[in-house]
Design an enzyme around this catalytic site. Structure first.
Site, PDB file in Angstrom:
ATOM      1  N   ASP A 158       2.953   4.945  -2.741  1.00 10.90           N
ATOM      2  CA  ASP A 158       3.627   3.921  -1.924  1.00 10.90           C
ATOM      3  C   ASP A 158       3.594   4.269  -0.431  1.00 10.90           C
ATOM      4  O   ASP A 158       3.308   3.421   0.419  1.00 10.90           O
ATOM      5  CB  ASP A 158       5.090   3.758  -2.368  1.00 10.90           C
ATOM      6  CG  ASP A 158       5.230   2.925  -3.629  1.00 10.90           C
ATOM      7  OD1 ASP A 158       4.355   2.074  -3.891  1.00 10.90           O
ATOM      8  OD2 ASP A 158       6.223   3.117  -4.359  1.00 10.90           O
ATOM      9  N   GLY A 185      17.082   1.131   5.358  1.00 15.42           N
ATOM     10  CA  GLY A 185      17.061   1.299   3.911  1.00 15.42           C
ATOM     11  C   GLY A 185      16.885   2.763   3.551  1.00 15.42           C
ATOM     12  O   GLY A 185      16.358   3.551   4.354  1.00 15.42           O
ATOM     13  N   LYS A 225      10.738   4.407 -11.524  1.00 16.57           N
ATOM     14  CA  LYS A 225       9.983   5.386 -10.727  1.00 16.57           C
ATOM     15  C   LYS A 225      10.597   6.786 -10.758  1.00 16.57           C
ATOM     16  O   LYS A 225       9.878   7.773 -10.798  1.00 16.57           O
ATOM     17  CB  LYS A 225       9.844   4.894  -9.279  1.00 16.57           C
ATOM     18  CG  LYS A 225       8.908   3.695  -9.142  1.00 16.57           C
ATOM     19  CD  LYS A 225       8.738   3.284  -7.683  1.00 16.57           C
ATOM     20  CE  LYS A 225       7.897   2.022  -7.578  1.00 16.57           C
ATOM     21  NZ  LYS A 225       7.687   1.590  -6.195  1.00 16.57           N
ATOM     22  N   THR A 255       6.798   0.836 -11.900  1.00 12.22           N
ATOM     23  CA  THR A 255       7.543   0.071 -10.904  1.00 12.22           C
ATOM     24  C   THR A 255       9.024   0.018 -11.290  1.00 12.22           C
ATOM     25  O   THR A 255       9.455   0.691 -12.245  1.00 12.22           O
ATOM     26  CB  THR A 255       6.895  -1.327 -10.698  1.00 12.22           C
ATOM     27  OG1 THR A 255       7.528  -1.961  -9.577  1.00 12.22           O
ATOM     28  CG2 THR A 255       7.013  -2.213 -11.924  1.00 12.22           C
ATOM     29  N   SER A 275       0.226  -7.010  -9.593  1.00 14.49           N
ATOM     30  CA  SER A 275      -0.738  -5.914  -9.753  1.00 14.49           C
ATOM     31  C   SER A 275      -1.831  -6.196 -10.784  1.00 14.49           C
ATOM     32  O   SER A 275      -2.992  -5.860 -10.528  1.00 14.49           O
ATOM     33  CB  SER A 275      -0.011  -4.613 -10.092  1.00 14.49           C
ATOM     34  OG  SER A 275       0.684  -4.174  -8.958  1.00 14.49           O
ATOM     35  N   GLY A 326      16.421   3.457  -0.112  1.00  9.84           N
ATOM     36  CA  GLY A 326      16.076   3.387  -1.536  1.00  9.84           C
ATOM     37  C   GLY A 326      14.723   4.033  -1.793  1.00  9.84           C
ATOM     38  O   GLY A 326      14.199   4.786  -0.957  1.00  9.84           O
ATOM     39  N   GLY A 327      14.147   3.718  -2.943  1.00  8.44           N
ATOM     40  CA  GLY A 327      12.894   4.344  -3.343  1.00  8.44           C
ATOM     41  C   GLY A 327      11.772   4.117  -2.357  1.00  8.44           C
ATOM     42  O   GLY A 327      11.046   5.062  -2.002  1.00  8.44           O
ATOM     43  N   ALA A 328      11.603   2.891  -1.883  1.00 12.98           N
ATOM     44  CA  ALA A 328      10.504   2.593  -0.966  1.00 12.98           C
ATOM     45  C   ALA A 328      10.708   3.320   0.361  1.00 12.98           C
ATOM     46  O   ALA A 328       9.766   3.883   0.929  1.00 12.98           O
ATOM     47  CB  ALA A 328      10.398   1.085  -0.752  1.00 12.98           C
ATOM     48  N   ASN A 364       4.832   6.438  -8.787  1.00 17.11           N
ATOM     49  CA  ASN A 364       4.381   5.049  -8.989  1.00 17.11           C
ATOM     50  C   ASN A 364       3.006   5.002  -9.654  1.00 17.11           C
ATOM     51  O   ASN A 364       2.541   3.929 -10.012  1.00 17.11           O
ATOM     52  CB  ASN A 364       4.384   4.251  -7.672  1.00 17.11           C
ATOM     53  CG  ASN A 364       3.125   4.483  -6.852  1.00 17.11           C
ATOM     54  OD1 ASN A 364       2.554   5.572  -6.880  1.00 17.11           O
ATOM     55  ND2 ASN A 364       2.697   3.474  -6.132  1.00 17.11           N
TER      56      ASN A 364
END
Ligand code: NDP
Length: 292
Positions: free
Chosen positions: A107, A132, A71, A67, A22, A134-136, A92
């Site tokens: 995101d 998945g 988060k 990140t 980033s 998770g967070g994403a 984020n």
């Protein structure tokens, strides 16, 4: 880049942050936009997160990105959460609005914009399958739900986590049908019933996990297959196999770029130069994953 007494700061809070792309991507954008802003990596341990977030106010930062692993904890430390961040329970991007910290989550919208770059999606008839929870995965699920998709399936190793995701979604989108499943259950049915398949796990990244997360022989040219892991080649084993079945494929770079561009818009009110950011990231490809 010239740092002077008037330079404004934006940080990325993570632990670790040495792998992050980033700073390279965002500093290239600010330079190209002619803005006197410097974006710095800040390695913050979980114990120090509250102090670091207070420091955003104390030091007059414009804001920050957040990140792994902060988060969710950061969301609980904001003065206010924007709607999507409140639904997702994760932040984020932080915007310092005159000393009041507002938490956002870019995101999910980053994923949607990346998807729209490669295919013309009719979201109302879309039937995504997310691997998945998770967070994403949560961010992507909320962004898809916002688009009024037809239904959603989530496959995750830990069933409790996908069940939590379903509860979170249905609290805000009660009419959205959400199916949950595990890798031990039937995989063929959910794949055949979906038209967009998204790997939002770290499977397929390295070592013994370097394998597709679901059987690929049921994928067809009618599937769009996304792997949000960002790698040097953009071609994870999953995407390579899916492409071999004729599916349209999308790697994680687009999501990385667009979540960053959305954050820049929040901090500056100005459209970010995606082409410049893409060039900055591509010129510094590493073989490591990156999430922001
Ligand atoms: P989390 O730690 O919140 O979630 C990890 C997910 O991966 C969970 O669903 C977990 O399942 C699953 N998982 C991990 N290992 C295994 C395994 N061995 N077998 C089966 N499932 C497994 O991470 P994030 O959601 O934040 O990130 C997930 C991936 O997405 C990372 O690779 C990250 O780099 C990438 N990412 C990319 C972004 C981009 O901009 N391109 C943005 C954000 C993330 P379980 O719940 O069962 O543990």
């Amino acid at each position: 880049m010239q740092i002077s007494g008037t330079t404004k700061l934006i940080g990325i809070l993570g632990h670790p942050v040495s792998h992050t792309l980033s700073p390279r991507m965002q500093n290239a954008a600010f330079q190209s936009m002619g803005l006197d802003i410097c974006y710095v990596p800040l390695d913050v341990s979980p114990e120090a997160l509250k102090d670091a977030i207070d420091g955003i106010k104390a030091m007059g930062f414009i804001g920050a990105n957040v990140t792994i692993p902060h988060k969710v904890d950061a969301a609980n430390m904001m003065d206010r959460l924007e709607r999507i961040a409140a639904i997702t329970g994760a932040v984020n991007t932080i915007v310092n609005e005159s000393g009041s910290l507002v938490g956002h989550n870019t995101d999910g919208i980053g994923f949607i914009r990346a998807l729209e770059e490669v295919v013309d999606v009719d979201f109302q008839t879309a039937r995504p399958l997310i691997i998945g929870a998770g967070g994403a995965a949560r961010s992507i699920a909320v962004a898809l739900a916002e688009k009024s998709i037809e239904r959603l399936t989530v496959i995750n190793r830990d069933r409790q986590r996908s069940s939590d995701l379903k509860v979170m979604l249905n609290a805000s989108f009660p009419d959205l049908p959400v199916e949950i499943s595990t890798f031990e259950e039937d995989m063929e049915g959910p794949i055949l019933a979906s038209n967009i398949v998204i790997n939002a796990t770290s499977i397929g990244l390295e070592g013994s996990l370097k394998m597709p997360p679901v059987p690929v022989d049921r994928l067809t040219k009618d599937h769009v297959v996304c792997d949000i892991v960002y790698k040097q080649s953009q071609e994870t084993p999953f995407l390579a196999a899916a492409g071999g079945e004729g599916a349209t494929t999308l790697g994680g770079l687009g999501m990385l770029l667009h979540q960053g561009a959305a954050a820049i818009r929040l901090w500056t009110g100005v459209e970010a130069p995606i082409g410049v950011m893409r060039g900055a990231v591509e010129s510094k490809r590493t073989d490591k994953s990156a999430d922001s």
